[in-house]
Enzyme design. Structure first.
Site, mmCIF file in Angstrom:
data_model
loop_
_atom_site.group_PDB
_atom_site.id
_atom_site.type_symbol
_atom_site.label_atom_id
_atom_site.label_comp_id
_atom_site.label_asym_id
_atom_site.label_seq_id
_atom_site.Cartn_x
_atom_site.Cartn_y
_atom_site.Cartn_z
ATOM 1 N N LYS A 1 2.123 -3.319 8.863
ATOM 2 C CA LYS A 1 3.254 -2.396 8.744
ATOM 3 C C LYS A 1 4.518 -3.187 9.036
ATOM 4 O O LYS A 1 4.584 -3.943 10.009
ATOM 5 C CB LYS A 1 3.106 -1.226 9.722
ATOM 6 C CG LYS A 1 1.929 -0.327 9.426
ATOM 7 C CD LYS A 1 1.907 0.893 10.339
ATOM 8 C CE LYS A 1 3.011 1.869 10.004
ATOM 9 N NZ LYS A 1 2.880 3.144 10.778
ATOM 10 N N ASP B 1 1.104 14.038 13.663
ATOM 11 C CA ASP B 1 1.201 14.082 12.194
ATOM 12 C C ASP B 1 -0.190 14.075 11.559
ATOM 13 O O ASP B 1 -0.466 13.308 10.639
ATOM 14 C CB ASP B 1 2.033 12.901 11.682
ATOM 15 C CG ASP B 1 2.563 13.131 10.269
ATOM 16 O OD1 ASP B 1 2.570 14.303 9.816
ATOM 17 O OD2 ASP B 1 2.968 12.153 9.620
ATOM 18 N N LEU C 1 0.810 -1.212 0.000
ATOM 19 C CA LEU C 1 0.000 0.000 0.000
ATOM 20 C C LEU C 1 0.843 1.261 0.000
ATOM 21 O O LEU C 1 0.439 2.296 -0.525
ATOM 22 C CB LEU C 1 -0.921 0.013 1.225
ATOM 23 C CG LEU C 1 -1.971 -1.094 1.308
ATOM 24 C CD1 LEU C 1 -2.697 -1.030 2.642
ATOM 25 C CD2 LEU C 1 -2.968 -0.973 0.149
#
Length: 202
Positions: A43, A143, A20
């Protein structure tokens, strides 16, 4: 990791389907959880591809923080694990897959929102920030930007993703001067490594 022809399976459970994305916190994969047949996000951070130990620290902190957060606007934490041997160290974080588009993709496809729509989305995100900042200790994402906010397909709910820069206010880590985040969306105090709960609101 098991690999059969072009099929890669982690822990005899997570079958990688496609990549991704890739960034400072490693690679992100869409995978199928063979135990539930549901889509998940994996991840992956490899020690060989890591420039600084700080990246591993942030990766582990992300998993630890997500494990303690249960909210419909945050991807559900599944598990975190590592594969270690003499010559390699691979770290993995598995989360719920959010089917939808990021706000950055949405803006690129359809242009600007109406003022009413913008206010609705801001209120939805502020409600989540209030919840995060009410944790003990308060959680600072650090973030928040359009590419880290997804709108679920179907019900249109906004979901905050990518906690790779997350920090816990009031802990030793929150007093470090690490520059983390995206400059164009960053509060002034965060540019000097002094993020506060209010920095996410900014």
């Amino acid at each position: 990791m098991q690999e059969n022809q072009d099929v890669i399976v982690l822990k005899e459970r997570y079958q990688l389907e496609r990549q991704l994305g890739q960034g400072g916190q490693g690679k992100t994969w869409l995978a199928t959880d063979r135990t539930t047949q549901e889509a998940v996000v994996v991840k992956h951070l490899s020690l060989k591809e890591t420039e600084r130990w700080k990246q591993i620290e942030l990766f582990e902190r992300e998993g630890e923080v997500l494990q303690g957060l249960e909210h419909e606007q945050i991807p559900h934490y599944v598990e975190m694990f590592a594969e270690l041997d003499e010559d390699r160290a691979e770290f993995y974080l598995v989360q719920e897959f959010i089917d939808g588009m990021t706000l950055a993709e949405e803006l690129s496809a359809s242009g600007c929102w109406t003022p009413q729509k913008a206010v609705e989305d801001l209120r939805a995100m502020l409600e989540l920030l209030v919840w995060l900042q009410a944790r003990v200790p308060p959680v600072i994402h650090r973030d928040i930007k359009p590419s880290n906010i997804m709108r679920r397909a179907g019900n249109g709910q906004l979901v905050l993703i990518d906690f790779g820069a997350v920090q816990l206010a009031g802990t030793d880590a929150s007093h470090a001067s690490t520059f983390v985040g995206t400059a164009s969306y960053m509060a002034f105090e965060q540019m000097s490594g002094k993020a506060l709960p209010a920095s996410d609101v900014y």
